[in-house]
Motif scaffolding. Structure first.
Motif, mmCIF file in Angstrom:
data_model
loop_
_atom_site.group_PDB
_atom_site.id
_atom_site.type_symbol
_atom_site.label_atom_id
_atom_site.label_comp_id
_atom_site.label_asym_id
_atom_site.label_seq_id
_atom_site.Cartn_x
_atom_site.Cartn_y
_atom_site.Cartn_z
ATOM 1 N N GLY A 18 0.798 -1.230 0.000
ATOM 2 C CA GLY A 18 0.000 0.000 0.000
ATOM 3 C C GLY A 18 0.826 1.273 0.000
ATOM 4 O O GLY A 18 0.302 2.352 -0.265
ATOM 5 N N LEU A 19 2.135 1.164 0.293
ATOM 6 C CA LEU A 19 2.986 2.360 0.295
ATOM 7 C C LEU A 19 3.362 2.752 -1.132
ATOM 8 O O LEU A 19 3.572 1.895 -1.990
ATOM 9 N N PRO A 20 3.495 4.056 -1.381
ATOM 10 C CA PRO A 20 3.959 4.501 -2.699
ATOM 11 C C PRO A 20 5.484 4.411 -2.800
ATOM 12 O O PRO A 20 6.190 4.604 -1.810
ATOM 13 N N LEU A 21 5.959 4.109 -4.003
ATOM 14 C CA LEU A 21 7.387 4.181 -4.290
ATOM 15 C C LEU A 21 7.698 5.646 -4.577
ATOM 16 O O LEU A 21 7.031 6.280 -5.398
ATOM 17 N N ARG A 22 8.665 6.213 -3.893
ATOM 18 C CA ARG A 22 8.982 7.634 -4.035
ATOM 19 C C ARG A 22 10.160 7.900 -4.956
ATOM 20 O O ARG A 22 10.216 8.911 -5.630
ATOM 21 N N ASN A 23 11.150 7.009 -4.937
ATOM 22 C CA ASN A 23 12.289 7.213 -5.819
ATOM 23 C C ASN A 23 13.046 5.914 -6.060
ATOM 24 O O ASN A 23 12.973 4.983 -5.281
ATOM 25 N N ILE A 24 13.743 5.905 -7.194
ATOM 26 C CA ILE A 24 14.663 4.839 -7.561
ATOM 27 C C ILE A 24 15.977 5.534 -7.874
ATOM 28 O O ILE A 24 16.017 6.457 -8.693
ATOM 29 N N VAL A 25 17.052 5.110 -7.219
ATOM 30 C CA VAL A 25 18.360 5.732 -7.433
ATOM 31 C C VAL A 25 19.435 4.652 -7.515
ATOM 32 O O VAL A 25 19.272 3.558 -6.988
ATOM 33 N N ARG A 26 20.525 5.017 -8.172
ATOM 34 C CA ARG A 26 21.711 4.158 -8.148
ATOM 35 C C ARG A 26 22.657 4.733 -7.109
ATOM 36 O O ARG A 26 22.945 5.933 -7.108
ATOM 37 N N ILE A 27 23.136 3.885 -6.223
ATOM 38 C CA ILE A 27 24.082 4.274 -5.184
ATOM 39 C C ILE A 27 25.302 3.369 -5.377
ATOM 40 O O ILE A 27 25.317 2.246 -4.891
ATOM 41 N N GLY A 28 26.279 3.835 -6.129
ATOM 42 C CA GLY A 28 27.395 2.958 -6.497
ATOM 43 C C GLY A 28 26.852 1.818 -7.344
ATOM 44 O O GLY A 28 26.251 2.054 -8.388
ATOM 45 N N ASP A 29 27.029 0.579 -6.882
ATOM 46 C CA ASP A 29 26.474 -0.556 -7.635
ATOM 47 C C ASP A 29 25.158 -1.055 -7.046
ATOM 48 O O ASP A 29 24.630 -2.065 -7.472
#
Length: 190
Positions: A18-29
């Motif tokens: 039920g939670l929304p996805l707020r962001n997708i990021v790359r952090i190194g690998d």
């Protein structure tokens, strides 16, 4: 993985449906996912990598995936961990692009420089707006693999890829000293 570890993992993650996805990021690998209420916090990665403070908006809860992962929709793989090692279209279509320089840390074309690789490009192009990315359900199996299903048909899958207790992924509350849920193919870690 021990049955009690698997039960604890499933219990700890049950509330994120039920939670929304707020962001997708790359952090190194790693692939970083922010979910839940939107908050602002200091980026530990930016401070480590560049030596300066940067405030970022992210979800209240975070999932950092360091094992193999992919994001798919239906029969299509939209994003995968190996995309990090492919040049962005901008870079590969540049007549001055040289593969050897793509692997040279000292060069402006270096693959790990933000924006130079296909992963960064795909995240920027396809996941800048995350409307409709609401978590439908989460599945974890006895190997530590995790799948997050979204109501819009997308699925993020991560596969435990080590036979020892190396960290595969972790789930935690951002801006908190609460204990992180650290998962390997062997179960819960430190």
């Amino acid at each position: 993985m021990k049955t009690k570890d698997l039960a604890k993992i499933k219990k700890e993650l049950a509330f994120i449906s039920g939670l929304p996805l707020r962001n997708i990021v790359r952090i190194g690998d790693m692939l970083g996912l922010g979910m839940g209420n939107l908050i602002e916090r200091e980026s530990a990665y930016h401070k480590f990598k560049y030596g300066e403070s940067k405030i970022v908006s992210t979800g209240e809860y975070a999932l950092h995936i360091s094992c193999f992962y992919r994001l798919r929709c239906g029969n299509d793989i939209i994003l995968g961990k190996e995309d990090r090692y492919q040049p962005s279209h901008y870079l590969s279509n540049n007549p001055d692009f040289v593969w050897e320089l793509f692997n040279d840390e000292q060069n402006v074309q270096y693959f790990d420089k933000q924006g130079n690789n296909r992963m960064d490009e795909l995240i920027s192009m396809k996941f800048n707006e995350l409307d409709g990315f609401i978590i439908d359900k989460v599945a974890v199996n006895k190997f530590g693999d995790i799948s997050i299903y979204f109501t819009n048909g997308f699925v993020i899958e991560a596969y435990a890829d080590a036979s020892d207790d190396s960290e595969c992924w972790r789930f935690f509350k951002a801006n908190s000293d609460d204990e992180h849920l650290v998962v390997s193919s062997q179960g819960l870690g430190d």
